[in-house]
Design an enzyme around this catalytic site. Structure first.
Site, short mmCIF file in Angstrom:
data_model
loop_
_atom_site.label_atom_id
_atom_site.label_comp_id
_atom_site.label_asym_id
_atom_site.label_seq_id
_atom_site.Cartn_x
_atom_site.Cartn_y
_atom_site.Cartn_z
N ASP A 31 52.32 -22.72 8.25
CA ASP A 31 51.49 -21.53 8.47
C ASP A 31 52.44 -20.42 8.93
O ASP A 31 53.24 -20.64 9.84
CB ASP A 31 50.45 -21.83 9.56
CG ASP A 31 49.35 -20.77 9.62
OD1 ASP A 31 48.17 -21.14 9.63
OD2 ASP A 31 49.68 -19.56 9.69
N LEU A 33 51.64 -17.69 10.41
CA LEU A 33 51.06 -17.02 11.58
C LEU A 33 50.67 -15.57 11.26
O LEU A 33 50.55 -14.76 12.17
CB LEU A 33 52.02 -17.07 12.78
CG LEU A 33 52.34 -18.49 13.28
CD1 LEU A 33 53.54 -18.47 14.22
CD2 LEU A 33 51.13 -19.09 14.01
N SER A 124 35.76 -20.47 -3.62
CA SER A 124 34.70 -19.70 -2.99
C SER A 124 33.53 -19.53 -3.95
O SER A 124 33.71 -19.52 -5.17
CB SER A 124 35.26 -18.31 -2.65
OG SER A 124 34.23 -17.41 -2.36
N TYR A 149 40.67 -10.41 -4.59
CA TYR A 149 40.53 -11.66 -3.83
C TYR A 149 39.81 -12.71 -4.68
O TYR A 149 40.27 -13.83 -4.83
CB TYR A 149 39.75 -11.39 -2.53
CG TYR A 149 39.13 -12.63 -1.94
CD1 TYR A 149 39.90 -13.54 -1.21
CD2 TYR A 149 37.78 -12.92 -2.13
CE1 TYR A 149 39.33 -14.69 -0.71
CE2 TYR A 149 37.20 -14.07 -1.63
CZ TYR A 149 37.98 -14.96 -0.92
OH TYR A 149 37.41 -16.10 -0.44
N LYS A 153 40.97 -16.49 -6.56
CA LYS A 153 40.28 -17.79 -6.47
C LYS A 153 40.03 -18.35 -7.87
O LYS A 153 40.26 -19.53 -8.13
CB LYS A 153 38.95 -17.65 -5.70
CG LYS A 153 39.13 -17.32 -4.22
CD LYS A 153 39.86 -18.42 -3.48
CE LYS A 153 40.16 -18.07 -2.04
NZ LYS A 153 41.17 -18.95 -1.43
N TYR A 176 33.39 -22.79 -1.22
CA TYR A 176 32.68 -22.58 0.03
C TYR A 176 31.66 -21.47 -0.13
O TYR A 176 31.94 -20.43 -0.74
CB TYR A 176 33.61 -22.11 1.15
CG TYR A 176 34.91 -22.84 1.34
CD1 TYR A 176 35.05 -24.18 0.99
CD2 TYR A 176 36.00 -22.18 1.90
CE1 TYR A 176 36.26 -24.83 1.20
CE2 TYR A 176 37.20 -22.82 2.12
CZ TYR A 176 37.33 -24.14 1.76
OH TYR A 176 38.53 -24.77 1.95
C1 UD1 Z 1 32.47 -12.22 1.51
C2 UD1 Z 1 33.13 -12.12 0.18
C3 UD1 Z 1 33.33 -13.48 -0.38
C4 UD1 Z 1 34.12 -14.33 0.60
C5 UD1 Z 1 33.40 -14.39 1.92
C6 UD1 Z 1 34.23 -15.12 2.94
C7 UD1 Z 1 32.32 -9.95 -0.71
C8 UD1 Z 1 31.60 -9.29 -1.81
N1 UD1 Z 1 32.38 -11.29 -0.73
O1 UD1 Z 1 31.18 -12.76 1.29
O2 UD1 Z 1 34.02 -13.40 -1.58
O3 UD1 Z 1 34.29 -15.62 0.09
O4 UD1 Z 1 33.19 -13.06 2.39
O5 UD1 Z 1 33.44 -15.46 4.03
O6 UD1 Z 1 32.83 -9.30 0.17
N2 UD1 Z 1 27.03 -7.62 6.42
C9 UD1 Z 1 26.48 -6.58 7.13
N3 UD1 Z 1 27.25 -5.98 8.08
C10 UD1 Z 1 28.55 -6.35 8.35
C11 UD1 Z 1 29.10 -7.41 7.61
C12 UD1 Z 1 28.32 -8.02 6.63
O7 UD1 Z 1 25.33 -6.21 6.93
O8 UD1 Z 1 29.19 -5.75 9.21
C13 UD1 Z 1 26.21 -8.32 5.41
C14 UD1 Z 1 26.74 -8.17 3.99
O9 UD1 Z 1 26.16 -7.07 3.36
C15 UD1 Z 1 26.30 -9.49 3.38
C16 UD1 Z 1 26.26 -10.47 4.55
O10 UD1 Z 1 26.23 -9.68 5.72
O11 UD1 Z 1 25.03 -9.37 2.87
C17 UD1 Z 1 27.44 -11.41 4.58
O12 UD1 Z 1 28.62 -10.64 4.50
P1 UD1 Z 1 30.06 -11.27 4.68
O13 UD1 Z 1 30.11 -12.09 5.91
O14 UD1 Z 1 31.06 -10.19 4.54
O15 UD1 Z 1 30.16 -12.31 3.47
P2 UD1 Z 1 29.93 -12.08 1.90
O16 UD1 Z 1 29.90 -10.65 1.55
O17 UD1 Z 1 28.77 -12.92 1.50
#
Ligand code: UD1
Length: 342
Positions: A31, A33, A124, A149, A153, A176
């Site tokens: 790793d 780091l 992913s 990203y 994958k 995942y």
């Molecule tokens: C994102 C990535 C995905 C990656 C994953 C890792 C995108 C499009 N996809 O998934 O490829 O494998 O992270 O965990 O970015 N949200 C909010 N406010 C925030 C943060 C998130 O409303 O501050 C919402 C987002 O709109 C989404 C949900 O929470 O609907 C999850 O978001 P997030 O944790 O970033 O994951 P993904 O977007 O699903």
């Protein structure tokens, strides 16, 4: 038996190292780091009572990697080392391709030369994009990834399929869904470096007062409450799936084998449901505001993880609230640690 875990001090990597050690494997961590800290290694040792070998270098250094293979009797690899910020990948795509793919190819070249097999790749659910039907199983058609990203994958999966086919090796591609939570000891979790992009770390920091408000990126989606739906999987459950996938590769005969598994809970939760569950689990408030949609976000994604249950005997059944309780314990640990190290 020694297993190479790249990115073994990172979020999912560190939890997986604990599960490997608890299951009697010897672990060799590489790793650099770049997105974690050295104290994670001590905490792994505190939790398991065992000390993995550790090499702090960048996997693009083939010369250093070769020395690790020469020093250890490695029988398999779980490859977590990669950049993972979707937004950043759009700004510095070459760094993402270089880091995520060169390091993968370097390890595979060592595997090829040494006749090694048993390679597990962190993929992913991003490979499916916005799927037409829920839940998503492994045969759901993939869509070209929108982010660099996501492309790394998809390309990683293709590289591994070619590796398995051409050299008759065994690989497992683990897709995942949305990993969340921290170790029940409170000593491992996702280290938020900078402003978190993912939902749960942002919720955690908002509850702790580090951020003023959670920005909810849109409530006009075609979902029951208007906010997007994801499949949030507890990181310790996810870590256990890696051990099961590795064991399956080790137990099967020689020759080409490509296992592909969706790792999720099979249950979708909306952003608002996550916020409410966090508040309920921890007795804290998470102030939020509704904002415009975030570019690239999909509406809904949750897994059909039946294949993993059938073939690995694995299932994620930790309730959302329980996973979110560990997140708050982790935040408390980080605060305590910060006070002690000041
Ligand atoms: C994102 C990535 C995905 C990656 C994953 C890792 C995108 C499009 N996809 O998934 O490829 O494998 O992270 O965990 O970015 N949200 C909010 N406010 C925030 C943060 C998130 O409303 O501050 C919402 C987002 O709109 C989404 C949900 O929470 O609907 C999850 O978001 P997030 O944790 O970033 O994951 P993904 O977007 O699903």
């Amino acid at each position: 038996m020694e297993i190479l875990v790249t990115g073994g001090l990172g979020y999912i990597g560190s939890h997986t190292v604990v599960e490997l050690l608890n299951n009697g494997f010897d672990v060799v961590i590489v790793d650099d780091l770049s997105n974690t800290e050295r104290f994670v290694l001590n905490n792994i040792e505190e939790i398991t009572g065992r000390k993995p070998a550790f090499y702090p270098f960048d996997l693009k250094r083939r010369d250093l990697l070769r020395q690790v293979f020469e020093a250890h009797n490695i029988q398999g690899c779980i490859n977590f080392a990669a950049y993972k910020a979707v937004g950043e990948s759009q700004v510095i795509p070459l760094d993402y391709y270089e880091n995520n793919l060169f390091s993968l190819i370097n390890i595979l070249q060592e595997f090829r030369e040494r006749g090694l097999s048993n390679f597990i790749f962190s993929s992913s659910c991003t490979v499916y994009g916005q799927a037409d039907h829920m839940p998503i199983d492994e045969n759901t058609p993939q869509k070209p990834a929108e982010s660099t990203y996501g492309k790394t994958k998809q390309m990683g999966e293709e590289i591994l399929q070619d590796f398995a086919r051409a050299y008759h090796r065994k690989v497992s591609l683990l897709r995942y869904f949305n990993p969340i939570g921290a170790h029940p000891s409170g000593k491992l979790g996702e280290l938020p470096i900078g402003v978190p992009n993912n939902l749960v770390p942002y919720v955690m920091q908002t509850a702790a007062g580090i951020r003023e408000k959670l920005n909810i990126w849109g409530n006009d989606y075609d979902t029951p409450d208007g906010t997007p739906v994801r499949d949030y999987i507890y990181v310790v459950d996810l870590a256990k799936a890696h051990v099961a996938a590795l064991q399956k590769l080790l137990d099967s005969g020689e020759g080409t084998q490509v296992d592909i598994y969706n790792l999720g809970t099979g249950k979708g939760s909306s952003v608002l449901e996550v916020v409410q569950a966090f508040e309920k689990a921890n007795g804290v408030k998470v102030p939020y505001q509704i904002c415009e949609r975030r570019a690239g976000d999909i509406t809904i994604a949750y897994a059909n993880a039946d294949k993993a249950e059938r073939e690995l005997g694995w299932k994620s059944d930790t309730p959302l609230e329980e996973a979110l309780r560990t997140v708050w314990q982790w935040q408390k640990y980080l605060e305590k640690r910060k006070k002690e190290t000041v």
